[in-house]
Motif scaffolding. Sequence first.
Motif, PDB file in Angstrom:
ATOM      1  N   HIS A 161      14.405  11.654  -2.420  1.00 41.42           N
ATOM      2  CA  HIS A 161      12.749  11.766  -2.301  1.00 41.42           C
ATOM      3  C   HIS A 161      12.725  10.903  -2.851  1.00 41.42           C
ATOM      4  O   HIS A 161      13.006   9.462  -4.459  1.00 41.42           O
ATOM      5  CB  HIS A 161      12.190  12.961  -3.309  1.00 41.42           C
ATOM      6  CG  HIS A 161      12.659  14.186  -2.776  1.00 41.42           C
ATOM      7  ND1 HIS A 161      11.631  14.871  -1.740  1.00 41.42           N
ATOM      8  CD2 HIS A 161      13.315  15.055  -2.750  1.00 41.42           C
ATOM      9  CE1 HIS A 161      11.525  15.716  -1.169  1.00 41.42           C
ATOM     10  NE2 HIS A 161      13.553  16.223  -2.148  1.00 41.42           N
ATOM     11  N   GLY A 162      11.548  10.017  -2.283  1.00 43.12           N
ATOM     12  CA  GLY A 162      10.321   8.860  -3.033  1.00 43.12           C
ATOM     13  C   GLY A 162       9.301   8.480  -2.768  1.00 43.12           C
ATOM     14  O   GLY A 162       8.901   9.342  -1.675  1.00 43.12           O
ATOM     15  N   THR A 163       8.827   7.461  -2.439  1.00 45.86           N
ATOM     16  CA  THR A 163       7.360   6.954  -2.350  1.00 45.86           C
ATOM     17  C   THR A 163       7.494   5.631  -0.845  1.00 45.86           C
ATOM     18  O   THR A 163       8.146   4.816  -1.660  1.00 45.86           O
ATOM     19  CB  THR A 163       6.322   6.538  -3.180  1.00 45.86           C
ATOM     20  OG1 THR A 163       5.971   7.792  -3.957  1.00 45.86           O
ATOM     21  CG2 THR A 163       5.023   6.168  -3.088  1.00 45.86           C
ATOM     22  N   LEU A 164       7.042   5.841   0.323  1.00 43.87           N
ATOM     23  CA  LEU A 164       6.956   4.462   1.376  1.00 43.87           C
ATOM     24  C   LEU A 164       5.573   4.036   0.503  1.00 43.87           C
ATOM     25  O   LEU A 164       4.827   5.258   0.695  1.00 43.87           O
ATOM     26  CB  LEU A 164       7.023   5.954   2.285  1.00 43.87           C
ATOM     27  CG  LEU A 164       7.176   4.272   3.026  1.00 43.87           C
ATOM     28  CD1 LEU A 164       8.705   3.504   3.593  1.00 43.87           C
ATOM     29  CD2 LEU A 164       6.827   4.927   4.882  1.00 43.87           C
ATOM     30  N   SER A 165       5.229   2.707   0.788  1.00 41.94           N
ATOM     31  CA  SER A 165       4.073   2.122   0.683  1.00 41.94           C
ATOM     32  C   SER A 165       4.224   0.915   1.924  1.00 41.94           C
ATOM     33  O   SER A 165       5.449   0.329   2.176  1.00 41.94           O
ATOM     34  CB  SER A 165       4.266   1.307  -0.546  1.00 41.94           C
ATOM     35  OG  SER A 165       4.468   2.376  -1.972  1.00 41.94           O
ATOM     36  N   ILE A 166       3.167   0.462   2.667  1.00 42.77           N
ATOM     37  CA  ILE A 166       3.866   0.314   4.067  1.00 42.77           C
ATOM     38  C   ILE A 166       2.322  -1.455   3.593  1.00 42.77           C
ATOM     39  O   ILE A 166       0.925  -0.787   3.046  1.00 42.77           O
ATOM     40  CB  ILE A 166       2.795   0.710   5.202  1.00 42.77           C
ATOM     41  CG1 ILE A 166       3.987   1.508   4.888  1.00 42.77           C
ATOM     42  CG2 ILE A 166       3.276  -0.358   6.641  1.00 42.77           C
ATOM     43  CD1 ILE A 166       3.760   2.529   7.152  1.00 42.77           C
ATOM     44  N   THR A 167       2.201  -2.666   3.546  1.00 43.18           N
ATOM     45  CA  THR A 167       1.206  -3.302   3.664  1.00 43.18           C
ATOM     46  C   THR A 167       0.666  -3.908   4.499  1.00 43.18           C
ATOM     47  O   THR A 167       0.888  -3.305   5.317  1.00 43.18           O
ATOM     48  CB  THR A 167       2.100  -4.568   2.565  1.00 43.18           C
ATOM     49  OG1 THR A 167       2.756  -5.213   2.992  1.00 43.18           O
ATOM     50  CG2 THR A 167       1.878  -3.850   0.770  1.00 43.18           C
ATOM     51  N   THR A 168       0.090  -5.428   4.988  1.00 42.49           N
ATOM     52  CA  THR A 168      -0.080  -5.603   5.756  1.00 42.49           C
ATOM     53  C   THR A 168       1.714  -6.589   6.359  1.00 42.49           C
ATOM     54  O   THR A 168       1.070  -6.421   7.439  1.00 42.49           O
ATOM     55  CB  THR A 168      -1.064  -6.870   5.389  1.00 42.49           C
ATOM     56  OG1 THR A 168      -0.443  -7.753   4.732  1.00 42.49           O
ATOM     57  CG2 THR A 168      -2.698  -6.129   5.769  1.00 42.49           C
ATOM     58  N   THR A 169       2.126  -6.251   5.095  1.00 42.89           N
ATOM     59  CA  THR A 169       3.200  -7.315   6.259  1.00 42.89           C
ATOM     60  C   THR A 169       4.557  -6.758   5.551  1.00 42.89           C
ATOM     61  O   THR A 169       6.215  -6.951   6.667  1.00 42.89           O
ATOM     62  CB  THR A 169       3.476  -9.041   5.565  1.00 42.89           C
ATOM     63  OG1 THR A 169       3.649  -8.380   3.974  1.00 42.89           O
ATOM     64  CG2 THR A 169       1.776  -9.697   5.536  1.00 42.89           C
ATOM     65  N   GLU A 170       4.858  -5.678   5.080  1.00 43.91           N
ATOM     66  CA  GLU A 170       6.109  -5.406   4.468  1.00 43.91           C
ATOM     67  C   GLU A 170       5.736  -3.477   4.752  1.00 43.91           C
ATOM     68  O   GLU A 170       5.320  -3.390   4.601  1.00 43.91           O
ATOM     69  CB  GLU A 170       6.289  -5.883   3.352  1.00 43.91           C
ATOM     70  CG  GLU A 170       6.439  -7.169   3.490  1.00 43.91           C
ATOM     71  CD  GLU A 170       6.589  -8.202   1.999  1.00 43.91           C
ATOM     72  OE1 GLU A 170       5.881  -7.399   1.042  1.00 43.91           O
ATOM     73  OE2 GLU A 170       6.915  -8.963   2.127  1.00 43.91           O
ATOM     74  N   ILE A 171       7.376  -2.933   4.535  1.00 43.51           N
ATOM     75  CA  ILE A 171       7.304  -1.394   4.035  1.00 43.51           C
ATOM     76  C   ILE A 171       8.318  -1.480   2.607  1.00 43.51           C
ATOM     77  O   ILE A 171       8.967  -2.280   2.644  1.00 43.51           O
ATOM     78  CB  ILE A 171       8.937  -1.042   5.304  1.00 43.51           C
ATOM     79  CG1 ILE A 171       7.534  -1.067   6.417  1.00 43.51           C
ATOM     80  CG2 ILE A 171       8.380   0.697   5.128  1.00 43.51           C
ATOM     81  CD1 ILE A 171       8.750  -0.573   7.640  1.00 43.51           C
ATOM     82  N   TYR A 172       7.840  -1.102   2.275  1.00 37.74           N
ATOM     83  CA  TYR A 172       8.594  -0.203   0.573  1.00 37.74           C
ATOM     84  C   TYR A 172       9.207   0.439   0.358  1.00 37.74           C
ATOM     85  O   TYR A 172       8.412   1.919   1.073  1.00 37.74           O
ATOM     86  CB  TYR A 172       8.174  -0.914  -0.627  1.00 37.74           C
ATOM     87  CG  TYR A 172       8.046  -2.574  -0.453  1.00 37.74           C
ATOM     88  CD1 TYR A 172       7.964  -3.388  -1.101  1.00 37.74           C
ATOM     89  CD2 TYR A 172       5.922  -2.582  -0.352  1.00 37.74           C
ATOM     90  CE1 TYR A 172       7.807  -4.401  -1.123  1.00 37.74           C
ATOM     91  CE2 TYR A 172       5.573  -3.776  -0.155  1.00 37.74           C
ATOM     92  CZ  TYR A 172       6.245  -5.280  -0.576  1.00 37.74           C
ATOM     93  OH  TYR A 172       6.147  -6.183  -0.313  1.00 37.74           O
ATOM     94  N   PHE A 173      10.502   1.348  -0.113  1.00 34.23           N
ATOM     95  CA  PHE A 173      10.515   2.329  -0.483  1.00 34.23           C
ATOM     96  C   PHE A 173      11.162   2.649  -1.877  1.00 34.23           C
ATOM     97  O   PHE A 173      12.101   1.260  -2.132  1.00 34.23           O
ATOM     98  CB  PHE A 173      11.893   3.145   0.279  1.00 34.23           C
ATOM     99  CG  PHE A 173      11.678   4.540   0.281  1.00 34.23           C
ATOM    100  CD1 PHE A 173      11.382   5.944   0.334  1.00 34.23           C
ATOM    101  CD2 PHE A 173      13.038   4.937  -0.239  1.00 34.23           C
ATOM    102  CE1 PHE A 173      11.833   6.829   0.641  1.00 34.23           C
ATOM    103  CE2 PHE A 173      13.675   5.964  -0.897  1.00 34.23           C
ATOM    104  CZ  PHE A 173      12.631   7.178   0.004  1.00 34.23           C
ATOM    105  N   GLU A 174      10.520   2.844  -2.564  1.00 36.43           N
ATOM    106  CA  GLU A 174      11.486   3.163  -3.654  1.00 36.43           C
ATOM    107  C   GLU A 174      11.819   4.454  -4.072  1.00 36.43           C
ATOM    108  O   GLU A 174      11.509   5.712  -3.895  1.00 36.43           O
ATOM    109  CB  GLU A 174      10.324   2.646  -4.615  1.00 36.43           C
ATOM    110  CG  GLU A 174      10.335   2.833  -6.797  1.00 36.43           C
ATOM    111  CD  GLU A 174      11.505   1.743  -6.379  1.00 36.43           C
ATOM    112  OE1 GLU A 174      12.362   1.658  -7.581  1.00 36.43           O
ATOM    113  OE2 GLU A 174      11.626   0.895  -5.344  1.00 36.43           O
ATOM    114  N   VAL A 175      12.784   5.296  -4.203  1.00 34.37           N
ATOM    115  CA  VAL A 175      13.590   6.140  -4.684  1.00 34.37           C
ATOM    116  C   VAL A 175      12.603   6.695  -6.039  1.00 34.37           C
ATOM    117  O   VAL A 175      12.342   5.636  -6.941  1.00 34.37           O
ATOM    118  CB  VAL A 175      14.900   6.221  -4.800  1.00 34.37           C
ATOM    119  CG1 VAL A 175      15.662   5.957  -5.717  1.00 34.37           C
ATOM    120  CG2 VAL A 175      15.485   8.035  -4.856  1.00 34.37           C
ATOM    121  N   ASP A 176      12.729   8.074  -6.006  1.00 28.42           N
ATOM    122  CA  ASP A 176      12.663   8.999  -7.809  1.00 28.42           C
ATOM    123  C   ASP A 176      13.308   8.979  -8.310  1.00 28.42           C
ATOM    124  O   ASP A 176      14.382  10.145  -7.939  1.00 28.42           O
ATOM    125  CB  ASP A 176      11.056   9.811  -6.769  1.00 28.42           C
ATOM    126  CG  ASP A 176      11.323  10.901  -8.607  1.00 28.42           C
ATOM    127  OD1 ASP A 176      11.247   9.792  -8.859  1.00 28.42           O
ATOM    128  OD2 ASP A 176       9.983  12.068  -8.227  1.00 28.42           O
TER     129      ASP A 176
END
Length: 431
Positions: free
Chosen positions: A198-213
Amino acid sequence: MKDHIVRVANEAEFILNRQRAEDVHKHAEFESNCAQYAADRREEERMCDHLISAAKHRDHVTANQLKQKILNILTNKHGAWGTMSQSQLHDFWRLDYWEDDLRRRRRFVRNPFGSTHPDVSLKALEDYGTEEEEEEGLKSKKTFRSQSVVSQNPEAELMLEGDDDAVSLLQEKEMDNLAGPVVLSTPAQLVSPVVVVHGTLSITTTEIYFEVDEDDPTFKKIHTKVLAYSEGLHGKWMFSEIRAVFSRRYLLQNTGLEVFMANRTSVMFNFPDQATVKRVVYSLPRVGVGTSYGLPQARRISLATPRQLFKSSNMTQRWQRREISNFEYLMFLNTIAGRTYNDLNQYPVFPWVLTNYESEELDLTLPGNFRDLSKPIGALNPKRAVFYAERYDTWEEDGIPPHHYASLYSTANTTLLWMLRLVSTHTHTHT
C-alpha cells in the motif's frame, strides 16, 4: 388608511426577513468556502511535504545504489581491489525485468542474493547423513553466508546490480527537477510478482510518483530479503517514458492499471475503484495502448475492454496474412486480456494445442495430432468429462454453488510452483 399602513409594514418586514436570510446564506456560504479553501490548502501543503520527503528518501536510495555499484565494480574479481580468491565464488544471475519486442524476458543480470540453497543440502545431511557430514554441512553453510554478506542495504545493491538502463534513466530523471503541481493524489497498491504494498500515487504535470506506506503493518511484516527483489517502492517515472497504458483486473475487480515504459519494463497499480482508474488515465499522457496494435493513441483506448481491443486491433488480420508469428499473436492476446508478469494470478498462458507426444516425427497435416479446442482441458478425456459432469449434476453442498472444477490453472500458487522448476536455469550460474 390603517390597512394600507399595515400591509406596507408587512411587506417591508417580509423584504427585510428575506434580506436577512440571504445575508445568513451568503455568510454560511462564505464560511463554507473559506473552510474548503483552508482544507484544500492543508491538503496541498500535506502533499507537498509528502513529495519533498519522498524525494529525499528517493535521493537517499539512489545515492546508496550508486555507492554500492562503485563498490561492487572496484571489489569485483576483475576490479582494482578484487582478489584472486573471489574467482572461486559463485556469480549468481537472474532474469531481468527487461522485455524484448515480443515481451520475452531473455536478459540476465547479476543477482547478489543468489544461493546454492545450503539449507536444502543441510536438511538432507541432517536426515540421512552422519554426524561428521552434518558438521561439514554446517561449516560450509557458515562459510557461504560469510562470503555472501556484502551490503547492509540489500534493496540498493540489487537494483544497482540490475538493469543498467534503469539506473541511467534514473540519473537522467533526477537532473530534471522542474516538476509541476500535483494534479492527482490517491491511495494505491503497487502490484509486483514479489509483494503487493500500500502507498500513495501522486501525479504531477510531468511525472508519476509512488511512495510506499512504511508504517503499514503488512509492510512491516515483509522480510527485507523479499523487499530486495521489489522495485518501485519509492518510484518516480517521467511522462516522456510512458509508452502504453492498459486497464487491468486485480482480484477479479476492474481496478488495476499497468503502465509500460520506454526502458522496456512495466509497473502495475491497483486503485480503490473504477472511477479512480479513469481519473488516473485522464491525468496521464495520451498514449493509448501503444503503437503496435494499430489502435489510436487515445485515453479511451486505455480504458477499453479486452473484447473492444480485440475487435478494433489489426493483429488478427496480420496474423492471418503471416505478417506476425504465432508467438507474437498469442502474446498480443495475453496482453490485451490482462495477462501480466506483475500479477502471478494472471501470468501469461499459452494454449495446449497438441495431443501426440509419443511419435518421433509429428505430422502437422493429421487432425488427430491436434487438441479439440472446443473443449476445456478437463473435458478432453471422456472419463474425466463424465466424472465432472456427474459432479456438477449431483452437487448438494450448501453454501457452495455447483461447479465442474474446484481449482484454476491460473493462480499465484500454480505459477510459483512452475517457476520454482526454473530456479536452476534462470537464477544462478557458476562461473
